[in-house]
Design a protein around this motif. Structure first.
Motif, PDB file in Angstrom:
ATOM      1  N   SER A 197      20.519 -17.786   3.702  1.00 18.14           N
ATOM      2  CA  SER A 197      20.111 -19.055   3.962  1.00 18.14           C
ATOM      3  C   SER A 197      20.447 -19.808   2.514  1.00 18.14           C
ATOM      4  N   THR A 237      20.874 -24.409   5.580  1.00 18.24           N
ATOM      5  CA  THR A 237      21.777 -23.599   6.140  1.00 18.24           C
ATOM      6  C   THR A 237      21.350 -22.241   6.456  1.00 18.24           C
ATOM      7  N   TYR A 238      21.790 -21.747   7.609  1.00 12.80           N
ATOM      8  CA  TYR A 238      21.177 -20.606   7.939  1.00 12.80           C
ATOM      9  C   TYR A 238      22.228 -19.601   8.596  1.00 12.80           C
ATOM     10  N   ASP A 264      23.436 -17.062  11.239  1.00 15.44           N
ATOM     11  CA  ASP A 264      23.171 -16.983  12.627  1.00 15.44           C
ATOM     12  C   ASP A 264      22.183 -15.795  13.339  1.00 15.44           C
ATOM     13  N   SER A 265      22.052 -14.762  12.449  1.00 19.81           N
ATOM     14  CA  SER A 265      21.362 -13.782  12.684  1.00 19.81           C
ATOM     15  C   SER A 265      19.636 -14.001  12.070  1.00 19.81           C
ATOM     16  N   LYS A 283      18.495 -17.641  12.300  1.00 19.83           N
ATOM     17  CA  LYS A 283      18.246 -18.972  12.677  1.00 19.83           C
ATOM     18  C   LYS A 283      17.247 -18.848  13.767  1.00 19.83           C
ATOM     19  N   GLY A 284      16.031 -19.660  13.594  1.00 23.21           N
ATOM     20  CA  GLY A 284      14.938 -19.655  14.298  1.00 23.21           C
ATOM     21  C   GLY A 284      13.758 -18.707  13.894  1.00 23.21           C
ATOM     22  N   ARG A 285      14.303 -17.904  12.784  1.00 28.39           N
ATOM     23  CA  ARG A 285      12.991 -16.842  12.332  1.00 28.39           C
ATOM     24  C   ARG A 285      12.677 -17.226  10.990  1.00 28.39           C
ATOM     25  N   THR A 292      12.686 -19.577   7.372  1.00 28.04           N
ATOM     26  CA  THR A 292      12.877 -21.044   7.118  1.00 28.04           C
ATOM     27  C   THR A 292      12.991 -21.193   5.479  1.00 28.04           C
TER      28      THR A 292
END
Length: 123
Positions: free
Chosen positions: A49, A58-59, A61-62, A64-66, A68
């Protein structure tokens, strides 16, 4: 002397959470993009990130959503909140200062690195 120090690593069970901190000395972090990277045993260093000078994240894909990423300007610190951790998140995590003000997951864009903090996710 420019220095980045990571903290907050540890051992957790799958599904658990950790918050990593990256604190700077000798420079003001909010002027630069800051990135988090990780390296698992036997693997290449991977961008996780980054956060730009304007707080744009920016994150990978592995994560993302987990995960921050966020800044605390007053503390000159960048954090990586990691939730829903998986065994494949096990690695040494590093923070780094970019040569640019916009974020990137490319290690070649970073010129100052911390010493790393171990994250282990295991049952």
């Amino acid at each position: 002397q420019l220095q980045l120090v990571e903290s907050g690593g540890g051992s957790v069970q799958p599904g658990g959470s950790l918050r990593l901190s990256c604190t700077a000395s000798g420079l003001t972090l909010d002027y630069y993009a800051i990135g988090w990277f990780r390296r698992a045993p036997g693997e290449e260093r991977e961008g996780v990130s980054s956060i730009s000078y304007n707080f744009s994240p920016t994150y990978a894909d592995s994560v993302k959503g987990r995960f921050t990423i966020f800044r605390d300007i007053a503390k000159n610190t960048v954090y990586l909140q990691m939730n829903s951790l998986k065994p494949e998140d096990t690695a040494v995590y590093y923070c780094a200062k970019s040569v640019l003000r916009t974020g990137s997951l490319l290690p070649t864009m970073y010129d100052v690195w911390g010493q790393g903090t171990q994250v282990t996710v295991s049952s």
